[in-house]
Design a protein around this motif. Structure first.
Motif, PDB file in Angstrom:
ATOM      1  N   GLN A  45       0.878  -1.234  -0.397  1.00  0.00           N
ATOM      2  CA  GLN A  45       0.068   0.326  -0.204  1.00  0.00           C
ATOM      3  C   GLN A  45       0.724   1.074  -0.016  1.00  0.00           C
ATOM      4  O   GLN A  45       2.431   1.209   0.484  1.00  0.00           O
ATOM      5  CB  GLN A  45      -1.243  -0.061   1.329  1.00  0.00           C
ATOM      6  CG  GLN A  45      -2.279  -1.171   1.646  1.00  0.00           C
ATOM      7  CD  GLN A  45      -2.715  -0.895   2.006  1.00  0.00           C
ATOM      8  OE1 GLN A  45      -3.224  -0.058   2.719  1.00  0.00           O
ATOM      9  NE2 GLN A  45      -3.096  -1.477   2.886  1.00  0.00           N
ATOM     10  N   GLU A  46       0.834   2.051  -0.854  1.00  0.00           N
ATOM     11  CA  GLU A  46       1.115   3.591  -0.677  1.00  0.00           C
ATOM     12  C   GLU A  46       1.387   4.082   0.459  1.00  0.00           C
ATOM     13  O   GLU A  46      -0.102   4.097   1.874  1.00  0.00           O
ATOM     14  CB  GLU A  46       0.326   4.133  -1.842  1.00  0.00           C
ATOM     15  CG  GLU A  46       1.077   3.948  -2.863  1.00  0.00           C
ATOM     16  CD  GLU A  46       0.496   5.003  -4.281  1.00  0.00           C
ATOM     17  OE1 GLU A  46      -0.486   5.978  -4.097  1.00  0.00           O
ATOM     18  OE2 GLU A  46       0.564   4.707  -5.781  1.00  0.00           O
ATOM     19  N   TYR A  48       0.426   6.903   3.594  1.00  0.00           N
ATOM     20  CA  TYR A  48      -0.870   8.079   3.514  1.00  0.00           C
ATOM     21  C   TYR A  48      -1.067   9.025   4.079  1.00  0.00           C
ATOM     22  O   TYR A  48       0.067   9.005   4.990  1.00  0.00           O
ATOM     23  CB  TYR A  48      -2.255   7.073   3.760  1.00  0.00           C
ATOM     24  CG  TYR A  48      -3.389   7.428   4.152  1.00  0.00           C
ATOM     25  CD1 TYR A  48      -4.155   8.168   3.450  1.00  0.00           C
ATOM     26  CD2 TYR A  48      -3.803   8.282   5.890  1.00  0.00           C
ATOM     27  CE1 TYR A  48      -5.561   8.206   3.220  1.00  0.00           C
ATOM     28  CE2 TYR A  48      -4.928   8.921   5.963  1.00  0.00           C
ATOM     29  CZ  TYR A  48      -6.365   9.375   5.254  1.00  0.00           C
ATOM     30  OH  TYR A  48      -7.315   9.666   5.009  1.00  0.00           O
ATOM     31  N   ARG A 111       6.536  10.376  -1.067  1.00  0.00           N
ATOM     32  CA  ARG A 111       6.073   8.962  -1.361  1.00  0.00           C
ATOM     33  C   ARG A 111       6.205   7.879  -1.001  1.00  0.00           C
ATOM     34  O   ARG A 111       5.397   6.991  -0.405  1.00  0.00           O
ATOM     35  CB  ARG A 111       6.635   8.786  -2.804  1.00  0.00           C
ATOM     36  CG  ARG A 111       5.915   9.100  -4.028  1.00  0.00           C
ATOM     37  CD  ARG A 111       6.166   9.035  -5.273  1.00  0.00           C
ATOM     38  NE  ARG A 111       7.468   8.548  -6.025  1.00  0.00           N
ATOM     39  CZ  ARG A 111       8.149   9.213  -6.041  1.00  0.00           C
ATOM     40  NH1 ARG A 111       7.718  11.016  -6.637  1.00  0.00           N
ATOM     41  NH2 ARG A 111       9.883   9.406  -6.212  1.00  0.00           N
ATOM     42  N   SER A 151       6.401  -1.672   0.470  1.00  0.00           N
ATOM     43  CA  SER A 151       6.765  -0.771  -0.212  1.00  0.00           C
ATOM     44  C   SER A 151       7.461  -0.121   0.605  1.00  0.00           C
ATOM     45  O   SER A 151       7.989   0.965   0.886  1.00  0.00           O
ATOM     46  CB  SER A 151       5.232  -0.358  -0.512  1.00  0.00           C
ATOM     47  OG  SER A 151       4.681   0.162   0.572  1.00  0.00           O
TER      48      SER A 151
END
Length: 623
Positions: A45-46, A48, A111, A151
């Motif tokens: 998941q990127e 948040y 990011r 990630s």
């Protein structure tokens, strides 16, 4: 760097019970991610970033801590910036409220989630330094593939907790790198720097918030006693501990063999129970004597160096007037003496994280007072009210504590957050606490003692930080004697007690009537006028239902009025019900009854079974 596939397989093996060579905090966090949060290691998941409006709310609530800690944060960042670290200060919910980093790498940092507004709570981001620190309350390194989410496995993150003066975890300080050497040992210096800075922020916070108390700084060696002590304790005028730097004092407590005690357990204790001094000894530890001579001894024999700082208030100067009450509390009365005493105490208590018990008859305004206390806090958070008498007994456990997915037949497949967890970061108001079932009282006690809540069916508890205000119209001490209320919970809840007077004993009834009519006017968009006879009837009524009865009576009267003119005919019938007591409250009866008692107010009060203040109030209204 390990491959994504091997990382996922390692997490799955740990989840199946395999022994792992990784540090215990990492393994424990992985298991929480799998079992409690139901995170899937195969789904990356990127990072948040919370929306701008939400970030503003988090920063406003942490504004004072950011200001207090700014100098320490800047000093730390200057030490680490050349090694391409970024610095994050997260609040107790894992949201980054302050950030320092090289603007050249803004896009990469955003990011990666190393940016202002990023949320690093464990339930959202998986295993990470901020999230693990929030759960454990201990400094931690989460290095590269220690992270749960694939990630994040390129990052190295080191974090330390920041506690407030009463022992609640209020923030996490983290320094992170996008890229770093492979060996986890490369971050040991980072761990030392971040833990030391967290300790200094706690000290600055203690010094800011305890200007009217003595502060005793403690160190194992004399060289840094006055500039960088290991710990500090705040003491009131009687020598009782009112606050401390919890991270530093916790380490000293372990050196003193005070095991099994949280630092919070020391609050309220006399300093003489911990060290061989009392309040009168503090002046000899002030500056002016060589550091090497300022020694104190713990009860187990450990010798420490000590430095005392006197209260900032100069007792020889005139005492400054009391500050004005916060608006929310100021609006609760119109000059009633008993209420003013409650308001003044509530204002002081709202600045402290102390459990408050509100006692008062049904309808006397206990929830209004609880909300006013909440609204008067510097960082109020959410206000969650729970009526323990209104929730069916078979539902109250899942409503309060929430439940895990599949906890019982008919449960929401996604699980449910309980009301206690919803109140984390704010105020939990437990109305009619005396009606809580005994079985749940022990679970509530654990929440208050451990600052964590375990949903029904969940394997692990979740951290919560609460301000608890409870209320009851029943005598809890009597319920304790009867075995219907836990004694240990009673003492947890009533650290401070506020007793609301019943409406019949208040001298500001006329003012209250005006306030409530004003509220009804806003609700209905219509003006109302109360005629003389209707007002006299309202002032003469004994109001057994208190504020709730008064508000309902005025709403009925407003609805029955013609053109907003409230007359006697508009008032509910029960206002005119005559009893021995209410009859004695009208003009003729009261004067006659007083005369029969030889103009002795105490004798009349005993005869009628009311308080003397009730008689005095009625006489005052009759002028």
């Amino acid at each position: 760097m390990v491959s994504t596939l091997s990382h996922i397989r390692e997490i799955e093996r740990v989840g199946m019970g395999a022994v792992s060579p990784r540090d215990a905090p990492v393994v424990q966090s992985w298991l929480r991610c799998l079992n409690d949060y139901k995170l899937d290691p195969t789904i990356a998941q990127e990072a948040y970033i919370v929306p701008e409006l939400k970030l503003r709310e988090h920063r406003e609530q942490a504004e004072e801590l950011i200001r207090i800690g700014r100098s320490g944060l800047e000093t730390l960042f200057n030490q680490i910036a050349e090694q391409n670290y970024v610095l994050l200060l997260s609040d107790a919910r894992g949201v980054t409220v302050d950030f320092m980093g090289d603007p050249t790498f803004d896009n990469q940092l955003r990011r990666a989630g190393l940016y202002l507004g990023s949320e690093w709570s464990e339930s959202r981001a998986g295993t990470c330094a901020v999230g693990a620190c929030l759960v454990s309350g201990e400094p931690v390194i989460i290095h590269q593939d220690d992270h749960f989410d694939t990630s994040h496995i390129g990052l190295t993150c080191t974090a330390a907790p920041v506690f407030d003066t009463l022992g609640d975890l209020t923030a996490v300080l983290d320094i992170s790198q996008l890229r770093s050497p492979t060996a986890k040992a490369s971050q040991q210096l980072a761990l030392h720097l971040v833990a030391s800075t967290a300790r200094r922020i706690e000290l600055a916070n203690l010094m800011t918030r305890t200007r009217n108390d003595w502060v005793l700084r403690l160190a194992r060696s004399p060289e840094f006693l006055d500039v960088d002590p290991d710990a500090a304790i705040a003491l009131d005028g009687s020598g009782r501990i009112t606050g401390m730097t919890h991270g530093g004092f916790g380490a000293l407590a372990r050196s003193m063999n005070l095991l099994g005690l949280s630092t919070r357990d020391f609050l309220g204790q006399p300093i003489s129970q911990v060290f061989d001094i009392d309040i009168d000894d503090l002046p000899r530890f002030m500056r002016g004597r060589p550091n090497g001579e300022r020694l104190i001894q713990a009860r187990n024999g450990l010798v420490l160096f000590a430095s005392a700082i006197a209260p900032a208030v100069n007792l020889r100067t005139p005492v400054a007037p009391e500050p004005r009450l916060p608006r929310a509390l100021r609006d609760l009365s119109g000059g009633d003496v008993a209420m003013e005493r409650v308001q003044a105490r509530a204002a002081k208590l709202s600045a402290r994280d102390i459990p408050i018990l509100i006692q008062g008859e049904t309808g006397s305004g206990k929830e209004f007072l609880a909300r006013a206390i909440h609204d008067s806090c510097a960082n109020p958070g959410s206000f969650v009210a729970v009526n323990c008498a209104a929730i069916p007994e078979h539902l109250i456990e899942s409503e309060l504590f929430g439940y895990a997915p599949g906890a019982f037949t008919g449960a929401n497949p996604k699980g449910k957050r309980g009301l206690i967890e919803e109140a984390s970061g704010g105020t939990l108001f437990l109305d009619e606490i005396g009606d809580m079932p005994l079985a749940l009282q022990s679970r509530l006690l654990r929440v208050l003692a451990e600052n964590e809540v375990q949903p029904v069916g969940a394997l692990k508890a979740r951290p919560v930080r609460l301000r608890v205000v409870s209320a009851s119209h029943r005598d809890l001490a009597e319920l304790v004697k009867e075995g219907r209320f836990r004694q240990d919970l009673y003492y947890r809840l009533n650290a401070a007690t506020l007793s609301l007077p019943p409406l019949r004993d208040r001298t500001d009834l006329d003012w209250l009537i005006g306030q409530l009519i004003g509220r009804i006017e806003k609700e209905n968009g219509e003006a109302y006028r109360l005629d003389k006879d209707a007002r006299a009837a309202l002032l003469a009524h004994a109001w057994p239902g208190n504020l709730r009865e008064l508000a309902n009576a005025l709403r009925v009267a407003a609805a029955l009025s013609d053109g907003g003119h409230i007359t006697l005919d508009c008032l509910p019938d029960h206002i005119f019900t005559v009893s021995a007591t209410t009859a004695a409250h009208d003009d003729g009866s009261l004067r006659r009854a007083l005369s029969e008692c030889g103009d002795n107010v105490s004798a009349l009060a005993r005869k009628l079974g009311v308080n003397r203040s009730t008689i005095h109030r009625r006489l005052k209204r009759l002028n």
